[in-house]
Design an enzyme around this catalytic site. Structure first.
Site, PDB file in Angstrom:
ATOM      1  N   LYS A 144     -11.041  -3.870  -4.622  1.00 27.38           N
ATOM      2  CA  LYS A 144     -11.846  -2.664  -4.855  1.00 27.38           C
ATOM      3  C   LYS A 144     -11.019  -1.570  -5.501  1.00 27.38           C
ATOM      4  CE  LYS A 144     -14.188  -3.205  -0.492  1.00 27.38           C
ATOM      5  NZ  LYS A 144     -14.079  -2.820   0.893  1.00 27.38           N
ATOM      6  N   LYS A 165       0.820  -1.209   0.000  1.00 29.09           N
ATOM      7  CA  LYS A 165       0.000   0.000   0.000  1.00 29.09           C
ATOM      8  C   LYS A 165       0.854   1.259   0.000  1.00 29.09           C
ATOM      9  CE  LYS A 165      -4.324  -1.708   1.795  1.00 29.09           C
ATOM     10  NZ  LYS A 165      -5.246  -1.811   2.903  1.00 29.09           N
ATOM     11  N   LYS A 222      -4.823 -10.043  -6.924  1.00 27.61           N
ATOM     12  CA  LYS A 222      -6.090 -10.399  -6.270  1.00 27.61           C
ATOM     13  C   LYS A 222      -7.210  -9.449  -6.701  1.00 27.61           C
ATOM     14  CE  LYS A 222      -6.042  -7.931  -1.966  1.00 27.61           C
ATOM     15  NZ  LYS A 222      -6.039  -7.772  -0.573  1.00 27.61           N
TER      16      LYS A 222
HETATM   17  P1  TYM Z   1     -10.863  -6.044   3.437  1.00 28.15           P
HETATM   18  O1  TYM Z   1     -11.908  -4.999   3.593  1.00 28.15           O
HETATM   19  O2  TYM Z   1      -9.725  -5.770   2.500  1.00 28.15           O
HETATM   20  O3  TYM Z   1     -11.511  -7.396   2.988  1.00 28.15           O
HETATM   21  C1  TYM Z   1     -12.585  -7.937   3.713  1.00 28.15           C
HETATM   22  C2  TYM Z   1     -12.541  -9.451   3.687  1.00 28.15           C
HETATM   23  O4  TYM Z   1     -12.585  -9.916   2.329  1.00 28.15           O
HETATM   24  C3  TYM Z   1     -11.475 -10.774   2.084  1.00 28.15           C
HETATM   25  N1  TYM Z   1     -11.006 -10.553   0.703  1.00 28.15           N
HETATM   26  C4  TYM Z   1     -10.816 -11.535  -0.184  1.00 28.15           C
HETATM   27  N2  TYM Z   1     -10.976 -12.872  -0.093  1.00 28.15           N
HETATM   28  C5  TYM Z   1     -10.725 -13.603  -1.202  1.00 28.15           C
HETATM   29  N3  TYM Z   1     -10.300 -13.059  -2.372  1.00 28.15           N
HETATM   30  C6  TYM Z   1     -10.124 -11.730  -2.507  1.00 28.15           C
HETATM   31  N4  TYM Z   1      -9.743 -11.196  -3.677  1.00 28.15           N
HETATM   32  C7  TYM Z   1     -10.380 -10.904  -1.379  1.00 28.15           C
HETATM   33  N5  TYM Z   1     -10.311  -9.564  -1.155  1.00 28.15           N
HETATM   34  C8  TYM Z   1     -10.694  -9.378   0.125  1.00 28.15           C
HETATM   35  C9  TYM Z   1     -10.406 -10.333   3.083  1.00 28.15           C
HETATM   36  O5  TYM Z   1      -9.479 -11.364   3.337  1.00 28.15           O
HETATM   37  C10 TYM Z   1     -11.248 -10.007   4.295  1.00 28.15           C
HETATM   38  O6  TYM Z   1     -11.560 -11.173   5.018  1.00 28.15           O
HETATM   39  N6  TYM Z   1      -8.032  -5.639   7.489  1.00 28.15           N
HETATM   40  C11 TYM Z   1      -9.298  -6.144   6.996  1.00 28.15           C
HETATM   41  C12 TYM Z   1     -10.506  -5.650   7.768  1.00 28.15           C
HETATM   42  C13 TYM Z   1     -10.386  -5.871   9.234  1.00 28.15           C
HETATM   43  C14 TYM Z   1     -10.533  -7.114   9.908  1.00 28.15           C
HETATM   44  C15 TYM Z   1     -10.320  -6.828  11.299  1.00 28.15           C
HETATM   45  C16 TYM Z   1     -10.817  -8.413   9.484  1.00 28.15           C
HETATM   46  C17 TYM Z   1     -10.098  -4.937  10.163  1.00 28.15           C
HETATM   47  N7  TYM Z   1     -10.065  -5.500  11.401  1.00 28.15           N
HETATM   48  C18 TYM Z   1     -10.373  -7.832  12.242  1.00 28.15           C
HETATM   49  C19 TYM Z   1     -10.870  -9.420  10.455  1.00 28.15           C
HETATM   50  C20 TYM Z   1     -10.648  -9.130  11.817  1.00 28.15           C
HETATM   51  C21 TYM Z   1      -9.453  -5.717   5.554  1.00 28.15           C
HETATM   52  O7  TYM Z   1      -8.926  -4.706   5.131  1.00 28.15           O
HETATM   53  O8  TYM Z   1     -10.291  -6.487   4.849  1.00 28.15           O
END
Ligand code: TYM
Length: 388
Positions: free
Chosen positions: A255, A114, A252
Site C-alpha cells: 500500500k 520501516k 513486495k
Molecule cells: P498487513 O496489513 O501488512 O497485511 C495484511 C495481510 O496481507 C498479507 N500481505 C501480502 N501477502 C502476499 N503478498 C503481498 N505483497 C502482501 N502484502 C501483504 C500480509 O502477510 C498479511 O497477512 N502485522 C499485520 C497485521 C496484524 C496481524 C496480527 C496479522 C496485526 N496483528 C495478528 C495476523 C495476526 C500486517 O501489518 O499485515
C-alpha cells in the site's frame, strides 16, 4: 468448536487493500471458515504506529470490514471486529512485552525496513574498506577515489538510518509484541498470513514459549504440551503468498509504494486493472514461461495468474507458458477482472451501508471480548495479580 481449531488474522486498515492482501491472506481466510472457528480483526492499533488522519482511519476501518465481507468472510460464521475495541489486546501486550528480550525484537526485519535503520552489514562493509586501505597503501588513485566514494555513501546512509531509528516511535518497535498478543489473547492455533508475516509469527511462538516456561512448571517445551498458550502455526498457503510489485519484481506489492501502477487495488475497475497489467514490467524473453523462475517480473505475473485461477504454478505455466507477454497480460487481465469485479461491486454496496458494517463490528467485538477477557483473566491469575 474446540480451541484446537481457532484462527485469528487481520489487516491494517490503512487505505485500499490490494491484490497481495487478497491472495496472500483474505482469500485463504474464506476457505478456512468452514473448518475452523475464525476471528478476523481490523488492526487499527497497529495502524497508528504511523500517523493517521482520524476521519480517514474511521472510514478505512469500515471500508476494510466491507472488503473482508465482499471477499467472502461471512459475518454469521466469523467474528469481524476492530482491535481497539478489545482492550485485552493492549493489556496482554504489556504483559508479553515483559517476557520479550530486546534481542528478539532487534532481529525483526520489518522494523528495520520501516524505521529505515542501519544494518550491521553496512557497518561491516565500511570496516572492510578501511582495513583494505590500511593493508594496501599503494592502491591506485582512481580505485582509491572510487572506494572512498563508496565508503562515504555508506557512512551517509548509516547516519541517516541512525537518525531515522531515533525518530521511530516505540509502537513501531514493539509492534510484533502486540501482534503476538492479538494471536495469544484468543489462544489461536492457526494464523493465515502472507509470507512477509512469517518472522512475526516465529516471534509470537517464542514469546508464547517464554510465558509458558515462566508460569507452567509442567510445560514440556519439546512436545509443546501443558503450556497456557498454544504455539500458533502460520498458515501460508497458495501461489500468492508473496505478490510482488508490478513495477519491480524484487519489491513486495504494498500500500505504501508511491506508484499506484505497482499494485492492483481491490477498488480498481476493469479499465484500471487492464492498464496496470499492460504497463507492468516485462522483459525481452520471447515467451512468459522460458526460464520463468529466474525472471522476477515474469515469475510474479505467472504466480498471480496461478493464484487467481486457484491452480499451481506448474499448471499455470503449462497453460500460458508458451504465450508472449502481450497475449499473457490479456489473459491475466481477464482472470483478474472475473475474480475481482464482483468483490469491488459488493464492497461499494457495503460501504454505502455503514450501519450494517457497524452492526457486524458490534457483534464481532462482543464475541472477541468474551474470549479475550477469559484469557487475560487467567493470565493475570497465573502471574500473581490479585483479581480486581
Ligand atoms: P498487513 O496489513 O501488512 O497485511 C495484511 C495481510 O496481507 C498479507 N500481505 C501480502 N501477502 C502476499 N503478498 C503481498 N505483497 C502482501 N502484502 C501483504 C500480509 O502477510 C498479511 O497477512 N502485522 C499485520 C497485521 C496484524 C496481524 C496480527 C496479522 C496485526 N496483528 C495478528 C495476523 C495476526 C500486517 O501489518 O499485515
Amino acid at each position: 468448536m474446540s480451541q484446537a481449531n481457532r484462527i485469528l488474522s487481520g489487516v491494517q486498515p490503512t487505505g485500499n487493500l490490494h491484490l497481495g492482501n487478497y491472495l496472500g491472506a483474505i482469500r485463504n481466510w474464506v476457505a478456512l471458515q468452514d473448518s475452523h472457528e475464525c476471528l478476523f480483526m481490523l488492526a487499527d492499533l497497529h495502524a497508528i504506529t504511523v500517523p493517521q488522519d482520524p476521519d480517514k482511519l474511521r472510514t478505512s476501518v469500515r471500508e476494510t470490514a466491507a472488503a473482508y465481507i465482499a471477499c467472502g468472510v461471512n459475518p454469521d460464521k466469523s467474528a469481524i471486529f476492530h482491535q481497539s475495541a478489545v482492550s485485552a489486546h493492549a493489556e496482554l501486550g504489556w504483559i508479553l512485552s515483559c517476557h520479550t528480550p530486546l534481542g528478539w525484537l532487534n532481529r525483526m526485519t520489518q522494523f528495520k525496513e520501516k524505521a529505515n535503520s542501519i544494518e550491521e552489514s553496512e557497518l561491516e562493509k565500511v570496516l572492510k574498506l578501511l582495513k583494505y586501505f590500511i593493508a594496501n597503501p599503494d592502491v591506485n588513485a582512481s580505485q582509491k577515489e572510487m572506494d572512498i566514494n563508496i565508503a562515504s555513501e555508506l557512512v551517509k546512509k548509516m547516519l541517516e538510518g541512525g537518525k531515522n531509528k531515533e525518530k521511530a516511535n516505540l509502537g513501531l518497535y514493539s509492534y510484533p509484541v502486540l501482534m503476538a498478543s492479538d494471536i495469544l489473547v484468543y489462544k489461536a492455533t492457526h494464523v493465515p498470513v502472507g509470507h512477509d508475516q512469517k518472522q512475526h509469527l516465529e516471534l509470537c511462538r517464542d514469546i508464547a514459549g517464554a510465558f509458558n516456561r515462566a508460569y507452567n512448571p509442567s510445560y514440556n517445551v519439546t512436545e509443546n504440551k501443558g503450556g497456557f498458550f498454544p504455539l500458533p502455526e502460520p498458515v501460508i498457503m497458495g501461489e500468492g503468498t508473496r505478490v510482488m510489485s508490478l513495477k519491480d519484481g524484487s519489491k513486495k506489492m504494498s500500500k505504501s509504494d508511491e506508484s499506484d501502477l505497482s499494485r492492483i487495488n481491490l477498488t480498481d475497475d476493469s479499465d484500471a486493472i487492464a492498464k496496470k497489467f499492460k504497463k507492468s514490467t516485462s522483459d525481452s524473453f520471447p515467451t512468459v514461461g522460458e526460464n520463468n523462475e529466474t525472471r522476477p517480473e515474469a515469475n510474479n505475473l505467472v504466480n498471480i495468474y496461478a493464484a487467481l485461477k486457484g491452480v499451481t504454478r506448474a499448471q499455470a505455466l503449462a497453460e500460458v507458458g508458451g504465450l508472449q507477454f502481450g497475449a499473457f497480460k490479456g489473459a491475466l487481465t481477464d482472470v483478474a477482472v472475473e475474480k475481482l469485479s464482483p468483490i469491488t461491486k459488493t464492497m461499494r454496496e457495503l460501504v454505502a451501508s455503514p450501519d450494517y458494517i457497524d452492526q457486524v463490528l458490534a457483534k464481532g467485538v462482543a464475541k472477541a471480548q468474551a474470549i479475550a477477557g477469559v484469557t487475560l483473566k487467567e493470565a493475570k491469575n497465573l502471574i500473581g495479580f490479585l483479581q480486581g
